[in-house]
Write an enzyme that holds these catalytic residues in place. Structure first.
Site, mmCIF file in Angstrom:
data_model
loop_
_atom_site.group_PDB
_atom_site.id
_atom_site.type_symbol
_atom_site.label_atom_id
_atom_site.label_comp_id
_atom_site.label_asym_id
_atom_site.label_seq_id
_atom_site.Cartn_x
_atom_site.Cartn_y
_atom_site.Cartn_z
ATOM 1 N N ASP A 154 0.772 -1.708 0.326
ATOM 2 C CA ASP A 154 -0.070 0.498 0.030
ATOM 3 C C ASP A 154 1.039 1.027 -0.100
ATOM 4 O O ASP A 154 1.945 1.336 0.257
ATOM 5 C CB ASP A 154 -0.640 0.138 1.469
ATOM 6 C CG ASP A 154 -0.139 -0.832 2.180
ATOM 7 O OD1 ASP A 154 0.974 -0.513 2.641
ATOM 8 O OD2 ASP A 154 -1.233 -0.905 3.250
ATOM 9 N N ASN A 203 -8.113 -3.387 14.349
ATOM 10 C CA ASN A 203 -9.536 -3.524 14.021
ATOM 11 C C ASN A 203 -9.580 -4.775 12.229
ATOM 12 O O ASN A 203 -10.660 -4.876 12.059
ATOM 13 C CB ASN A 203 -9.323 -2.252 13.449
ATOM 14 C CG ASN A 203 -9.345 -1.384 11.870
ATOM 15 O OD1 ASN A 203 -8.160 -2.236 11.076
ATOM 16 N ND2 ASN A 203 -9.346 -0.914 11.561
ATOM 17 N N HIS A 255 -7.766 -5.123 9.775
ATOM 18 C CA HIS A 255 -7.176 -4.525 8.527
ATOM 19 C C HIS A 255 -6.361 -5.343 7.994
ATOM 20 O O HIS A 255 -4.694 -5.923 9.124
ATOM 21 C CB HIS A 255 -7.356 -3.674 8.833
ATOM 22 C CG HIS A 255 -6.075 -2.648 8.661
ATOM 23 N ND1 HIS A 255 -6.024 -1.155 8.955
ATOM 24 C CD2 HIS A 255 -4.655 -3.281 9.186
ATOM 25 C CE1 HIS A 255 -5.285 -0.862 9.728
ATOM 26 N NE2 HIS A 255 -4.035 -1.740 9.545
ATOM 27 N N GLU A 304 -10.046 -1.966 4.981
ATOM 28 C CA GLU A 304 -10.787 -1.301 6.280
ATOM 29 C C GLU A 304 -11.744 -2.267 6.933
ATOM 30 O O GLU A 304 -11.874 -3.205 5.261
ATOM 31 C CB GLU A 304 -10.711 -0.407 6.041
ATOM 32 C CG GLU A 304 -9.636 0.536 6.130
ATOM 33 C CD GLU A 304 -8.777 1.096 7.309
ATOM 34 O OE1 GLU A 304 -9.002 -0.369 8.133
ATOM 35 O OE2 GLU A 304 -8.293 1.907 7.895
#
Ligand code: F6R
Length: 260
Positions: free
Chosen positions: A67, A136, A138, A143
């Site tokens: 990313d 979380n 990801h 996400e």
């Protein structure tokens, strides 16, 4: 999923470095998918140390990072281009033509994402995809609510992710709101996925990934569908796993048990 639980962070990092080194020893021109973030810093230090000791050759691989922040040019101090340059590519003297990251400063980030997926395909796909995990759940910047069949694309970062990554930015800087990230489908196409998680703050996400339902609520749970996923954990990151004892029986100290 192969779940390897190591006693501490150092041992988990060493096990992860071993897996990468084994791939590069078997296939020196392998295509590696690389991750950034705090968890990966000791992995790159470990790989560099092994390369300097002549134990592994890194210069023949091709790499594709997961990313990049939208809006940050490669030379920006907080870009993932700079992260990789400082921690691995620069010290290694790595041929820039072999190192691929999405361009955060592309005039059309959506088109850049499509181009990036095509470049991975053209390189023959990813042999080993290195992954961290967000608190979380990801992976990459997929996400919660990400399609489990997503291609590489632009994602909006959650407030939690931007807060977690603020530590890499100065007090007067804002963490970008968008990133180009490999999609979950892209990650699932890798021939081997290796996820490293260390520390107590990752324990809940790790349990949701490995033992929770397959769900966009925890994008990392998509790895339950990967034909070859290795999850490397330290004891703290493994703390919430209900079947921890079973995983430790199958791979005591992260080792293979012989069948005879
Ligand atoms: C980074 C990436 C992210 C990180 C994750 C964990 O390229 O893709 O998924 O792996 O946010 O980050 P750290 O290791 O900083 O906790």
């Amino acid at each position: 999923m192969k779940i390897l639980i190591l006693p501490d962070r150092e041992a988990a990092v060493a096990a992860c470095v071993d897996l990468i080194a084994q791939t590069l020893t078997a296939t020196p021109d392998a295509v590696l998918g690389l991750a950034t973030g705090g968890t990966m810093e000791p992995v790159y230090a470990g790989l560099l140390a092994r390369a300097r000791a002549g134990e592994v050759t890194l210069n023949r691989m091709t790499s594709f990072n997961l990313d990049e922040y939208v809006g940050l040019p490669p030379g920006h101090p907080q870009s993932y281009h700079t992260y990789m340059q400082e921690r691995l590519f620069g010290p290694l003297g790595f041929d820039p033509a072999r190192a691929h990251l999405p361009r955060g400063d592309a005039s059309d980030p959506m088109a850049e994402a499509v181009r990036y997926d095509a470049a991975i395909m053209a390189a023959g796909g990813i042999d080993l995809q290195l992954l961290g995990i967000g608190g979380n759940g990801h992976i990459g910047f997929n996400e919660p609510s990400s399609s489990l069949a997503s291609p590489t694309r632009v994602k909006t970062l959650t407030r939690a992710t931007r807060a977690a990554n603020a530590r890499f930015f100065g007090p007067d800087e804002t963490v970008p709101q968008f990133a180009i990230t490999m999609g979950i489908a892209t990650i699932l196409r890798s021939r081997h996925a290796v996820l490293l998680a260390t520390g107590g703050p990752k324990a809940a996400a790790v349990a949701a990934m490995a033992e929770g339902p397959l769900s966009a609520r925890c994008p990392a749970s998509a790895l339950q569908m990967h034909p070859k996923a290795t999850i490397v954990l330290d004891a703290e990151a493994a703390a919430d796993l209900e079947l921890r004892q079973y995983y430790e029986t199958v791979h005591p100290q992260g080792q293979e048990v012989s069948l005879d």
